[in-house]
Design a protein around this motif. Structure first.
Motif, PDB file in Angstrom:
ATOM      1  N   TRP A  20       0.833  -1.206   0.000  1.00  0.00           N
ATOM      2  CA  TRP A  20       0.000   0.000   0.000  1.00  0.00           C
ATOM      3  C   TRP A  20       0.870   1.259   0.000  1.00  0.00           C
ATOM      4  O   TRP A  20       0.600   2.205  -0.735  1.00  0.00           O
ATOM      5  CB  TRP A  20      -0.953   0.031   1.187  1.00  0.00           C
ATOM      6  N   LEU A  21       1.899   1.270   0.821  1.00  0.00           N
ATOM      7  CA  LEU A  21       2.775   2.435   0.886  1.00  0.00           C
ATOM      8  C   LEU A  21       3.469   2.682  -0.450  1.00  0.00           C
ATOM      9  O   LEU A  21       3.636   3.835  -0.865  1.00  0.00           O
ATOM     10  CB  LEU A  21       3.794   2.278   2.013  1.00  0.00           C
ATOM     11  N   CYS A  22       3.851   1.625  -1.154  1.00  0.00           N
ATOM     12  CA  CYS A  22       4.456   1.778  -2.490  1.00  0.00           C
ATOM     13  C   CYS A  22       3.442   2.351  -3.473  1.00  0.00           C
ATOM     14  O   CYS A  22       3.781   3.227  -4.278  1.00  0.00           O
ATOM     15  CB  CYS A  22       4.970   0.438  -2.996  1.00  0.00           C
ATOM     16  N   ALA A  23       2.203   1.866  -3.420  1.00  0.00           N
ATOM     17  CA  ALA A  23       1.149   2.383  -4.313  1.00  0.00           C
ATOM     18  C   ALA A  23       0.886   3.857  -4.013  1.00  0.00           C
ATOM     19  O   ALA A  23       0.738   4.674  -4.932  1.00  0.00           O
ATOM     20  CB  ALA A  23      -0.129   1.567  -4.145  1.00  0.00           C
ATOM     21  N   LEU A  53      -5.343   3.594  -4.783  1.00  0.00           N
ATOM     22  CA  LEU A  53      -6.252   2.442  -4.749  1.00  0.00           C
ATOM     23  C   LEU A  53      -6.226   1.707  -6.092  1.00  0.00           C
ATOM     24  O   LEU A  53      -6.176   0.479  -6.132  1.00  0.00           O
ATOM     25  CB  LEU A  53      -7.671   2.923  -4.407  1.00  0.00           C
ATOM     26  N   THR A  54      -6.219   2.454  -7.170  1.00  0.00           N
ATOM     27  CA  THR A  54      -6.152   1.845  -8.499  1.00  0.00           C
ATOM     28  C   THR A  54      -4.854   1.062  -8.675  1.00  0.00           C
ATOM     29  O   THR A  54      -4.861  -0.088  -9.113  1.00  0.00           O
ATOM     30  CB  THR A  54      -6.254   2.932  -9.594  1.00  0.00           C
ATOM     31  N   ILE A  55      -3.738   1.687  -8.325  1.00  0.00           N
ATOM     32  CA  ILE A  55      -2.433   1.048  -8.468  1.00  0.00           C
ATOM     33  C   ILE A  55      -2.345  -0.208  -7.607  1.00  0.00           C
ATOM     34  O   ILE A  55      -1.915  -1.262  -8.063  1.00  0.00           O
ATOM     35  CB  ILE A  55      -1.305   2.043  -8.107  1.00  0.00           C
ATOM     36  N   GLY A  60       0.367  -3.278  -8.991  1.00  0.00           N
ATOM     37  CA  GLY A  60       1.477  -2.831  -9.796  1.00  0.00           C
ATOM     38  C   GLY A  60       2.334  -1.743  -9.222  1.00  0.00           C
ATOM     39  O   GLY A  60       3.108  -1.167  -9.954  1.00  0.00           O
ATOM     40  N   ALA A  61       2.228  -1.414  -7.960  1.00  0.00           N
ATOM     41  CA  ALA A  61       3.030  -0.321  -7.411  1.00  0.00           C
ATOM     42  C   ALA A  61       4.516  -0.629  -7.505  1.00  0.00           C
ATOM     43  O   ALA A  61       5.317   0.221  -7.848  1.00  0.00           O
ATOM     44  CB  ALA A  61       2.646  -0.055  -5.958  1.00  0.00           C
ATOM     45  N   ASP A  62       4.888  -1.868  -7.227  1.00  0.00           N
ATOM     46  CA  ASP A  62       6.311  -2.211  -7.224  1.00  0.00           C
ATOM     47  C   ASP A  62       6.896  -2.189  -8.631  1.00  0.00           C
ATOM     48  O   ASP A  62       8.071  -1.912  -8.811  1.00  0.00           O
ATOM     49  CB  ASP A  62       6.531  -3.584  -6.592  1.00  0.00           C
ATOM     50  N   ALA A  63       6.075  -2.437  -9.643  1.00  0.00           N
ATOM     51  CA  ALA A  63       6.579  -2.468 -11.011  1.00  0.00           C
ATOM     52  C   ALA A  63       6.903  -1.075 -11.541  1.00  0.00           C
ATOM     53  O   ALA A  63       7.626  -0.938 -12.501  1.00  0.00           O
ATOM     54  CB  ALA A  63       5.545  -3.133 -11.924  1.00  0.00           C
ATOM     55  N   SER A  64       6.357  -0.039 -10.908  1.00  0.00           N
ATOM     56  CA  SER A  64       6.554   1.306 -11.456  1.00  0.00           C
ATOM     57  C   SER A  64       7.590   2.119 -10.704  1.00  0.00           C
ATOM     58  O   SER A  64       7.934   3.197 -11.128  1.00  0.00           O
ATOM     59  CB  SER A  64       5.222   2.056 -11.420  1.00  0.00           C
ATOM     60  N   SER A  65       8.067   1.624  -9.615  1.00  0.00           N
ATOM     61  CA  SER A  65       8.968   2.409  -8.791  1.00  0.00           C
ATOM     62  C   SER A  65      10.219   2.801  -9.545  1.00  0.00           C
ATOM     63  O   SER A  65      10.987   1.952  -9.980  1.00  0.00           O
ATOM     64  CB  SER A  65       9.365   1.616  -7.533  1.00  0.00           C
ATOM     65  N   GLY A  66      10.356   4.123  -9.731  1.00  0.00           N
ATOM     66  CA  GLY A  66      11.560   4.649 -10.335  1.00  0.00           C
ATOM     67  C   GLY A  66      11.647   4.515 -11.847  1.00  0.00           C
ATOM     68  O   GLY A  66      12.559   5.021 -12.449  1.00  0.00           O
ATOM     69  N   MET A 109      -5.748  -1.114   4.615  1.00  0.00           N
ATOM     70  CA  MET A 109      -5.560   0.263   4.149  1.00  0.00           C
ATOM     71  C   MET A 109      -6.395   0.541   2.903  1.00  0.00           C
ATOM     72  O   MET A 109      -7.000   1.607   2.776  1.00  0.00           O
ATOM     73  CB  MET A 109      -4.078   0.529   3.852  1.00  0.00           C
ATOM     74  N   ALA A 110      -6.443  -0.404   1.983  1.00  0.00           N
ATOM     75  CA  ALA A 110      -7.236  -0.234   0.761  1.00  0.00           C
ATOM     76  C   ALA A 110      -8.723  -0.124   1.103  1.00  0.00           C
ATOM     77  O   ALA A 110      -9.427   0.737   0.558  1.00  0.00           O
ATOM     78  CB  ALA A 110      -6.987  -1.402  -0.191  1.00  0.00           C
ATOM     79  N   GLN A 111      -9.206  -0.961   2.007  1.00  0.00           N
ATOM     80  CA  GLN A 111     -10.621  -0.905   2.402  1.00  0.00           C
ATOM     81  C   GLN A 111     -10.949   0.423   3.081  1.00  0.00           C
ATOM     82  O   GLN A 111     -11.989   1.023   2.807  1.00  0.00           O
ATOM     83  CB  GLN A 111     -10.955  -2.061   3.343  1.00  0.00           C
ATOM     84  N   GLU A 112     -10.085   0.880   3.949  1.00  0.00           N
ATOM     85  CA  GLU A 112     -10.317   2.153   4.637  1.00  0.00           C
ATOM     86  C   GLU A 112     -10.279   3.323   3.658  1.00  0.00           C
ATOM     87  O   GLU A 112     -11.079   4.251   3.752  1.00  0.00           O
ATOM     88  CB  GLU A 112      -9.286   2.353   5.752  1.00  0.00           C
ATOM     89  N   THR A 113      -9.367   3.271   2.712  1.00  0.00           N
ATOM     90  CA  THR A 113      -9.289   4.327   1.702  1.00  0.00           C
ATOM     91  C   THR A 113     -10.561   4.352   0.868  1.00  0.00           C
ATOM     92  O   THR A 113     -11.113   5.422   0.605  1.00  0.00           O
ATOM     93  CB  THR A 113      -8.054   4.125   0.803  1.00  0.00           C
ATOM     94  N   TRP A 114     -11.047   3.194   0.466  1.00  0.00           N
ATOM     95  CA  TRP A 114     -12.285   3.127  -0.315  1.00  0.00           C
ATOM     96  C   TRP A 114     -13.460   3.667   0.496  1.00  0.00           C
ATOM     97  O   TRP A 114     -14.301   4.406  -0.006  1.00  0.00           O
ATOM     98  CB  TRP A 114     -12.536   1.705  -0.784  1.00  0.00           C
ATOM     99  N   ARG A 115     -13.520   3.338   1.785  1.00  0.00           N
ATOM    100  CA  ARG A 115     -14.588   3.852   2.649  1.00  0.00           C
ATOM    101  C   ARG A 115     -14.530   5.375   2.707  1.00  0.00           C
ATOM    102  O   ARG A 115     -15.548   6.057   2.558  1.00  0.00           O
ATOM    103  CB  ARG A 115     -14.480   3.262   4.055  1.00  0.00           C
ATOM    104  N   ARG A 116     -13.329   5.927   2.881  1.00  0.00           N
ATOM    105  CA  ARG A 116     -13.181   7.385   2.954  1.00  0.00           C
ATOM    106  C   ARG A 116     -13.505   8.058   1.631  1.00  0.00           C
ATOM    107  O   ARG A 116     -14.123   9.119   1.604  1.00  0.00           O
ATOM    108  CB  ARG A 116     -11.759   7.759   3.387  1.00  0.00           C
ATOM    109  N   LEU A 117     -13.086   7.481   0.524  1.00  0.00           N
ATOM    110  CA  LEU A 117     -13.373   8.062  -0.784  1.00  0.00           C
ATOM    111  C   LEU A 117     -14.875   8.096  -1.077  1.00  0.00           C
ATOM    112  O   LEU A 117     -15.359   8.995  -1.748  1.00  0.00           O
ATOM    113  CB  LEU A 117     -12.654   7.285  -1.899  1.00  0.00           C
ATOM    114  N   ARG A 118     -15.603   7.103  -0.563  1.00  0.00           N
ATOM    115  CA  ARG A 118     -17.060   7.092  -0.770  1.00  0.00           C
ATOM    116  C   ARG A 118     -17.773   8.042   0.167  1.00  0.00           C
ATOM    117  O   ARG A 118     -18.753   8.671  -0.214  1.00  0.00           O
ATOM    118  CB  ARG A 118     -17.621   5.683  -0.563  1.00  0.00           C
TER     119      ARG A 118
END
Length: 164
Positions: A20-23, A53-55, A60-66, A109-118
């Protein structure tokens, strides 16, 4: 001395939501590079969380780093496109992970983020009421409505991905 909050992962150490932190880091980097809205604004936060959340759900967060991971970037652009059912896709992906028995700090973290975004409402220009290009009428930015944060963050994130 062991930390107070452990959940039995990582050999008894502190459970850290690294994926999550990488995303979130990747989303922050993409949004800052686009210079669309000032960092720290509510719009920026909505865009960052929507992108994170999408990433994360695209795994795929780790695939895009840098690097500019074109394949992943294309997938994120596709997921955030206007004609895609993004909220349905998010619910589906989160439900799949819950039903698979995944219990991780990343999923929490993803679930909490989705709850907050809604649940977080932002006042913004009526993006759903934009007239078609054929009418030639300008968008009336004074016509504002309350929107869930993801409704504002999604087009912002999509545009930031295109500008990367």
């Amino acid at each position: 001395m062991l930390p107070e909050s452990t959940n039995g992962t990582s050999g008894g150490g502190l459970a850290v939501p690294m994926a999550w932190l990488c995303a979130e880091f990747t989303a922050d980097d993409l949004l800052r590079a686009s210079c669309l809205v000032p960092p720290g604004s509510l719009e920026y936060r909505a865009g960052r969380q929507t992108l994170a959340l999408t990433i994360h759900l695209c795994e795929g967060a780790d695939a895009s780093s840098g690097t500019r991971a074109t394949g992943r970037l294309d997938e994120w652009i596709s997921r955030t496109a206007h004609d895609r059912p993004w909220p349905h896709w998010v619910r589906e992906r989160l439900d799949e992970r819950v039903h698979a028995g995944e219990e991780s700090p990343d999923l929490a973290m993803a679930q909490e983020t989705w709850r907050r975004l809604r649940s977080t409402q932002l006042r913004a220009a009526d993006l759903g009421g934009i007239p078609s290009a054929a009418t030639g009428l300008p968008v009336d930015e004074s016509a504002q409505v309350w929107l869930p944060a993801w409704r504002l963050g999604l087009p912002l994130g999509h545009l930031a991905l295109h500008l990367y």
